[in-house]
Scaffold this motif. Structure first.
Motif, short mmCIF file in Angstrom:
data_model
loop_
_atom_site.label_atom_id
_atom_site.label_comp_id
_atom_site.label_asym_id
_atom_site.label_seq_id
_atom_site.Cartn_x
_atom_site.Cartn_y
_atom_site.Cartn_z
N GLY A 439 13.86 14.61 -27.39
CA GLY A 439 14.25 14.80 -26.00
C GLY A 439 13.41 15.80 -25.25
N VAL A 440 12.34 16.27 -25.90
CA VAL A 440 11.48 17.31 -25.33
C VAL A 440 10.05 16.78 -25.25
CG1 VAL A 440 10.46 19.58 -25.75
CG2 VAL A 440 12.91 19.21 -26.16
N GLN A 441 9.42 16.97 -24.08
CA GLN A 441 8.00 16.66 -23.92
C GLN A 441 7.20 17.95 -23.99
OE1 GLN A 441 7.75 14.58 -20.15
NE2 GLN A 441 8.05 12.59 -21.13
N LEU A 442 6.05 17.91 -24.63
CA LEU A 442 5.23 19.09 -24.82
C LEU A 442 4.19 19.19 -23.71
CD1 LEU A 442 4.75 18.94 -28.69
CD2 LEU A 442 6.58 20.00 -27.37
N GLY A 443 4.22 20.29 -23.00
CA GLY A 443 3.29 20.48 -21.89
C GLY A 443 3.67 21.71 -21.11
N PHE A 444 3.74 21.60 -19.78
CA PHE A 444 4.18 22.70 -18.93
C PHE A 444 3.25 23.90 -19.02
CE2 PHE A 444 7.57 26.07 -17.94
CZ PHE A 444 7.36 25.97 -16.58
N SER A 445 1.95 23.68 -18.91
CA SER A 445 1.00 24.80 -18.98
C SER A 445 0.88 25.54 -17.65
CB SER A 445 -0.38 24.30 -19.37
OG SER A 445 -1.01 23.65 -18.27
N ASP A 446 1.22 24.88 -16.52
CA ASP A 446 0.99 25.43 -15.18
C ASP A 446 -0.50 25.70 -14.93
OD1 ASP A 446 3.29 25.33 -13.74
OD2 ASP A 446 3.76 27.46 -13.82
N ALA A 447 -1.38 24.99 -15.60
CA ALA A 447 -2.82 25.19 -15.43
C ALA A 447 -3.20 25.08 -13.96
CB ALA A 447 -3.59 24.15 -16.24
N GLY A 448 -4.06 25.99 -13.52
CA GLY A 448 -4.51 26.00 -12.14
C GLY A 448 -3.68 26.89 -11.24
N ALA A 449 -2.60 27.46 -11.75
CA ALA A 449 -1.73 28.33 -10.96
C ALA A 449 -1.53 29.65 -11.69
CB ALA A 449 -0.39 27.66 -10.70
N HIS A 450 -0.89 30.62 -11.00
CA HIS A 450 -0.58 31.93 -11.59
C HIS A 450 -1.81 32.50 -12.28
CE1 HIS A 450 3.58 31.14 -10.59
NE2 HIS A 450 3.45 29.97 -11.19
N LEU A 451 -2.89 32.58 -11.50
CA LEU A 451 -4.21 32.84 -12.06
C LEU A 451 -4.33 34.20 -12.73
CD1 LEU A 451 -6.22 31.45 -9.02
CD2 LEU A 451 -5.52 30.22 -11.07
N ARG A 452 -3.56 35.18 -12.25
CA ARG A 452 -3.60 36.51 -12.84
C ARG A 452 -2.47 36.75 -13.83
NH1 ARG A 452 -7.16 39.74 -13.55
NH2 ARG A 452 -5.90 41.59 -13.14
N ASN A 453 -1.60 35.76 -13.99
CA ASN A 453 -0.36 36.01 -14.74
C ASN A 453 -0.31 35.39 -16.12
OD1 ASN A 453 1.05 35.40 -11.55
ND2 ASN A 453 0.84 37.42 -12.48
N MET A 454 -1.01 34.28 -16.36
CA MET A 454 -0.85 33.63 -17.66
C MET A 454 -1.97 32.62 -17.87
SD MET A 454 2.55 31.55 -16.60
CE MET A 454 2.54 30.15 -15.48
N ALA A 455 -2.17 32.26 -19.14
CA ALA A 455 -3.19 31.27 -19.49
C ALA A 455 -2.72 30.50 -20.72
CB ALA A 455 -4.53 31.95 -19.76
N PHE A 456 -2.39 29.23 -20.49
CA PHE A 456 -1.92 28.38 -21.57
C PHE A 456 -2.74 27.10 -21.65
CE2 PHE A 456 2.05 30.56 -20.03
CZ PHE A 456 2.13 31.46 -21.08
N TYR A 457 -4.02 27.18 -21.29
CA TYR A 457 -4.88 26.01 -21.29
C TYR A 457 -5.03 25.42 -22.70
CZ TYR A 457 -6.19 27.94 -16.73
OH TYR A 457 -6.15 28.44 -15.46
N ASN A 458 -4.86 26.26 -23.73
CA ASN A 458 -5.07 25.80 -25.10
C ASN A 458 -3.76 25.60 -25.86
OD1 ASN A 458 -4.22 28.43 -25.50
ND2 ASN A 458 -5.91 29.03 -26.82
N PHE A 459 -2.66 25.32 -25.14
CA PHE A 459 -1.36 25.20 -25.79
C PHE A 459 -1.35 24.14 -26.90
CE2 PHE A 459 -1.14 22.00 -22.47
CZ PHE A 459 -0.48 20.94 -23.08
N GLY A 460 -2.11 23.05 -26.72
CA GLY A 460 -2.15 21.99 -27.72
C GLY A 460 -2.78 22.46 -29.02
N LEU A 461 -3.87 23.21 -28.90
CA LEU A 461 -4.52 23.75 -30.10
C LEU A 461 -3.60 24.72 -30.83
CD1 LEU A 461 -8.07 24.43 -28.60
CD2 LEU A 461 -7.36 22.47 -30.00
N ARG A 462 -2.87 25.52 -30.06
CA ARG A 462 -1.96 26.49 -30.68
C ARG A 462 -0.82 25.78 -31.39
NH1 ARG A 462 -0.98 31.10 -26.19
NH2 ARG A 462 0.16 32.09 -27.93
N LEU A 463 -0.35 24.68 -30.85
CA LEU A 463 0.68 23.91 -31.56
C LEU A 463 0.12 23.33 -32.86
CD1 LEU A 463 3.51 22.55 -31.71
CD2 LEU A 463 2.43 20.58 -30.60
#
Length: 579
Positions: A439-463
């Motif tokens: 029931g859960v989809q993997l994603g939600f990186s918010d890439a392209g936003a919150h430029l000074r606040n977070m970076a999850f571009y590599n979430f797939g590799l970390r999983l």
């Protein structure tokens, strides 16, 4: 015979089927051969030796805010370099299909922490479209690196049809002709191949600008009748609704989830923000999967979106979106463009009493844990506080309340006080349970936003690293094959996209991963200046040894931290229409 060959790697087809050592031949942008024996390399332009490596379908990021960046840097290289080959635009009710530049700046500037003036300049200078069909065609004209698929933003069409002021007033209801016009715009977008619509009910997403500053997004003012009519269009066309319920009103969560139910009609595909193990309300981690199971057992087609890594955020001073969720924090962010007035406010004892009251409130729905003992200072002109929490600084200064310690530093140093905290997804076992939940989809990186606040571009590799480490520790929660499927083919199939698989005839969107370099570098902090955002230093990920090669549409675009010749020079990605 082949344009490119990837030889000797462990091949995953994106369906969850067992992996195998194979040789892949690519021709004309598609996978031409998957062979157990070596291929003839005669005349082949690019040969990648993948021995000891994993060969995966390109990963899909289902939640980005690249709507502005794609106009300025169509390569979307921050995602591509980490093996993401398809991104979804138009999340959270926000898109640039119909609004003008000023309204786009008001929609994206504060909510997504993309500097408003750059949003206005980008949309004002580069917008050539007036409809969804023209928008899709404009994307196709760009030298896209990654593939893009699109939601139409509810706030976009509402603001365009009603005007931003009327669209964000509680006492104004759209006329029948205005609702019909919104329906028409949605139908036209679906005809153009959009995968659905995004709508937001979250009340701490606030507008930027002057005219409607600090009002919530236009979609939050939509009537039940308006939502139902738009959902009916999506349901009839078998397209998806992506949304965000209001965390302060659980009934909005139930209403949005229940909209998926079919009963006597077709179920509606619904994907909501977000399944998270929230520090502030830990029991809710058990509610998310249970709600999805109930809705789907009753005939719905419901999914949560989930970031499968710890949700660590950084902030400069008080500029962080989580402060929007309570009154005193929102009051400070309202004055983000009036720094002298903000400093006066933060010095005020009456304001501090209000902030302390909000901070000390421990019950009720919320996102931020509101614990300054769990907020580490990572940079400050006063080096004596670096490495300490604001709570510790208060103790060092004679037992100051943590709020006063925080506000004193912000008043003195402003945005030069940089700090971090983890808001959610901090318990590995809960993350593992979410990662395996259907029931859960993997994603939600918010890439392209919150430029000074977070970076999850590599979430797939970390999983993938977590899955591999769990297997090696004899405590598996997913197979590598299933994890790859969850990041690729499962998402492509649900959204109806020609992506996410790596079989003969499939698009040659391919990632070669070196599992030996799925290591601690995936978690390292990094920044990179962005020329088209006034050289703003944004948070990024830099773990270049983990990704040996990325192909999009059969073209080599990235590998070992270096862009290929094709990236940005010609179009390798496409606008992907929903099937």
């Amino acid at each position: 015979m082949y344009d490119s060959i990837i030889k000797g790697g462990r091949w995953f087809d994106g369906t969850g089927a067992p992996s195998a050592l194979r040789h892949l031949g690519i021709r004309d942008g598609r996978v031409a051969t998957v062979s157990a024996v070596p291929l003839d390399e005669t005349g082949c332009g690019t040969v990648i030796d993948a021995e000891g490596k994993w060969v995966l379908p390109g990963m899909i990021d289902i939640h980005t805010h690249y709507d502005v960046e794609v106009l300025l840097d169509p390569t979307l290289s921050e995602s591509v370099r980490h093996g993401v080959t398809t991104v979804l635009l138009g999340s959270c009710s926000l898109s640039t299909v119909h609004v003008d530049a000023e309204v786009a700046g008001d929609l994206f500037g504060r909510v997504e922490a993309i500097p408003r003036r750059h949003v206005i300049d980008a949309v004002g200078d580069l917008k050539t479209w007036r409809s969804a069909h023209e928008y899709a065609a404009a994307l196709e004209e760009l030298p896209l690196g990654a593939n893009v698929a699109c939601f139409l933003g509810h706030s976009d069409v509402r603001a365009a049809e009603m005007g931003l002021d009327r669209a964000t007033r509680k006492d104004v209801r759209p006329g029948a002709d205005e609702v019909a016009a919104m329906e028409h715009k949605l139908v036209e977008a679906l005809d153009a191949g959009f995968i659905g619509m995004s709508s937001q009910q979250l009340l701490f997403d606030k507008l930027d600008g002057e005219l409607c500053r600090s009002r919530t997004l236009p979609s939050t003012y939509a009537t039940t009748r308006e939502r139902r009519r738009l959902n009916t269009v999506l349901r009839e066309r078998h397209r998806a609704l992506q949304g965000g319920p209001d965390v302060s009103r659980p009934q909005s969560l139930l209403t949005m989830a229940a909209s998926s139910l079919g009963l006597w009609r077709e179920p509606l595909k619904v994907s909501l923000l977000s399944a998270a193990d929230i520090k502030a309300i830990p029991f809710i981690a058990y509610i998310f999967p249970a709600l999805a199971r109930v809705m789907n057992a009753l005939g719905g087609d419901f999914r949560w979106q989930h970031l499968p890594v710890p949700f660590e955020v950084y902030a400069d001073g008080i500029d962080l979106v989580v402060f929007e969720e309570f009154g005193s924090g929102a009051a400070a962010l309202h004055l983000s463009n009036q720094l002298a007035e903000r400093e006066e406010l933060l010095r005020s004892e009456a304001y501090r009493r209000r902030f302390r009251k909000d901070y000390d409130k421990r019950f009720g729905p919320r996102v931020w844990h509101r614990d300054f003992f769990d907020a580490e200072i990572v940079d400050c002109p006063d080096s004596s506080v670096i490495g300490k929490t604001f709570g510790q600084v208060g103790q060092d200064r004679g037992g100051l309340h943590p709020v006063d310690a925080f506000l004193d530093l912000v008043v003195q140093y402003g945005g030069k006080v940089r700090w971090r905290t983890t808001i959610s997804n901090h318990r590995p076992r809960v993350l593992d349970r979410f990662a395996a939940d259907p029931g859960v989809q993997l994603g939600f990186s918010d890439a392209g936003a919150h430029l000074r606040n977070m970076a999850f571009y590599n979430f797939g590799l970390r999983l993938l690293r977590r899955v591999r480490d769990a297997q090696e520790s004899a405590r598996p929660f997913l197979t590598i094959e299933r994890a790859v499927h969850r990041l690729t083919g499962e998402l492509a199939d649900w959204y109806g996209l020609d992506a996410g698989h790596l079989r003969v005839g499939d698009r040659a969107d391919v990632v070669v991963v070196d599992p030996r370099h799925l290591d601690e570098r995936l978690d390292a902090y990094a920044e990179q200046t962005v020329p088209y955002y006034g050289n703003l230093s944004r948070m990024v990920n830099r773990n270049d040894a983990a990704v040996s090669a990325v192909f999009i549409g059969g073209a080599y675009v990235f590998g070992d931290g270096q862009a290929g010749e094709a990236l940005g020079r010609r179009r390798t990605g496409r606008f992907l229409p929903a099937a």
